[in-house]
Write a protein that holds these residues in place. Structure first.
Motif, PDB file in Angstrom:
ATOM      1  N   GLU A 107       0.861  -1.173   0.000  1.00 35.44           N
ATOM      2  CA  GLU A 107       0.000   0.000   0.000  1.00 35.44           C
ATOM      3  C   GLU A 107       0.906   1.235   0.000  1.00 35.44           C
ATOM      4  O   GLU A 107       2.014   1.194   0.528  1.00 35.44           O
ATOM      5  CB  GLU A 107      -0.868  -0.006   1.273  1.00 35.44           C
ATOM      6  N   TRP A 113      -5.581   1.759  -0.096  1.00 32.17           N
ATOM      7  CA  TRP A 113      -5.805   0.913  -1.264  1.00 32.17           C
ATOM      8  C   TRP A 113      -4.693  -0.130  -1.366  1.00 32.17           C
ATOM      9  O   TRP A 113      -3.553   0.180  -1.677  1.00 32.17           O
ATOM     10  CB  TRP A 113      -5.885   1.767  -2.538  1.00 32.17           C
ATOM     11  N   ILE A 114      -5.057  -1.393  -1.075  1.00 34.38           N
ATOM     12  CA  ILE A 114      -4.093  -2.494  -1.083  1.00 34.38           C
ATOM     13  C   ILE A 114      -3.755  -2.868  -2.521  1.00 34.38           C
ATOM     14  O   ILE A 114      -4.630  -2.933  -3.382  1.00 34.38           O
ATOM     15  CB  ILE A 114      -4.665  -3.708  -0.324  1.00 34.38           C
TER      16      ILE A 114
END
Length: 332
Positions: free
Chosen positions: A46, A54-55
């Motif tokens: 991230e 937001w991975i």
């Protein structure tokens, strides 16, 4: 999909584009110049500094070594600040030149001489190198959140534009192609100057009337310069012109608008830059646009007053008064 792309620049926009390509099934490599920052991205999966929450998809990998780019693929999407654009390409050329396909999401001019970025690409590689520009109304966080977005991919080579569109296009990210590189580049660069001006006006406490007038007259300035440089007038009424201008002038996700707000509220330039703590492309674009307007004899009063606020110590209120005091004239 057996498609690969390397994204250069691990700021918010480069990260969002890398996530987008990876979500679309493309094997994606994200490069950044700072090894410590890229190590954190690898560890966290991230970008906690520039695009938190937001991975990364599993098919998105991280590197700080440009040699990894040449081993990975020959399709490169550059998303570094305009002041780093030329040097990044020069370094890239030592690792990857043959068969290179290059796109960029950088907005601005070459600070060395005010040239357009497609000219920088042609000078460093060759005029025949497949080249394309991404531009249009798009905030990184909204792209990462998969909120509906539409952008322009400009290229003089339709096959390459369509190939890039195929990689990035999705149900929530619509891509339109355009052959007017000059118009799209000018629109993307100068709208940041207008966003600073709109922010200053709002920071001074002026209202929606003022903002609407600035956007409209600002668009006229962009068109005058863009057409003079060889762009097509209709381009500036599209996503990369009017669309991007409205976005950056009206929403506080825009760093340039927030910078202008801070100036209008009485903060000095250094304090405003420190507060935002990210690249503010409109600062350098104001100088480069002002010099281009002088060089080509293009009347750009909003740009001129913004330049004087940033580089000559003019107060924001005096800049607005200078604009209002201009001689009465016909609109067209």
């Amino acid at each position: 999909m057996n498609k690969k792309i390397a994204v250069l620049g691990a700021g918010s926009w480069g990260t969002a584009l890398a996530i987008l390509a990876a979500r679309n099934g493309c094997q994606t490599l994200l490069w950044g110049h700072n090894p410590k920052h890229m190590a954190l991205l690898t560890q966290d999966h991230e970008n906690k500094r520039y695009l938190p929450g937001w991975i990364f998809p599993e098919n998105l990998t991280i590197t700080s070594d440009l040699a990894d780019v040449s081993a990975f693929c020959n399709l490169v999407l550059v998303s570094v600040p305009s002041h780093a654009f030329k040097d990044t390409l020069i370094k890239l050329k030592t690792h990857l030149s043959n068969g290179l396909q290059i796109a960029w999401a950088t907005k601005g001019f070459n600070p060395d001489n005010g040239s357009l970025l497609h000219e920088v690409v042609a000078d460093i590689f060759s005029p025949q190198t497949p080249a394309a520009l991404l531009s249009g109304p798009s905030f990184a966080a909204e792209v990462a959140a998969e909120l509906p977005t539409a952008i322009t991919i400009a290229s003089s080579q339709p096959d390459f534009a369509n190939h890039l569109a195929d990689i990035l296009h999705s149900e929530r990210f619509r891509t339109y192609t355009n052959s007017d590189l000059i118009g799209v580049e000018v629109g993307g660069a100068v709208k940041n100057v207008m966003a600073i001006a709109a922010g200053i006006a709002d920071g001074l406490g002026f209202g929606a009337n003022t903002r609407a007038a600035l956007i409209t007259r600002g668009l006229n300035e962009i068109i005058r310069l863009g057409v003079k440089l060889g762009g097509r007038q209709e381009t500036f009424m599209g996503l990369a012109g009017l669309g991007d201008l409205i976005l950056t002038c009206t929403d506080n996700q825009s760093r340039n608008r927030r910078f202008g707000l801070a100036l209008g509220q009485g903060k000095d330039t250094a304090a405003a830059i420190q507060e935002i703590d990210q690249e503010i492309e409109g600062i350098s674009a104001a100088k480069e646009t002002f010099l281009l307007a002088k060089k080509y004899g293009v009347d750009m009063p909003i740009t001129e007053q913004t330049y004087k606020v940033l580089y000559e110590g003019l107060t924001p209120l005096a800049a607005v008064q200078n604009l209002l005091a201009r001689e009465q004239k016909a609109e067209s």
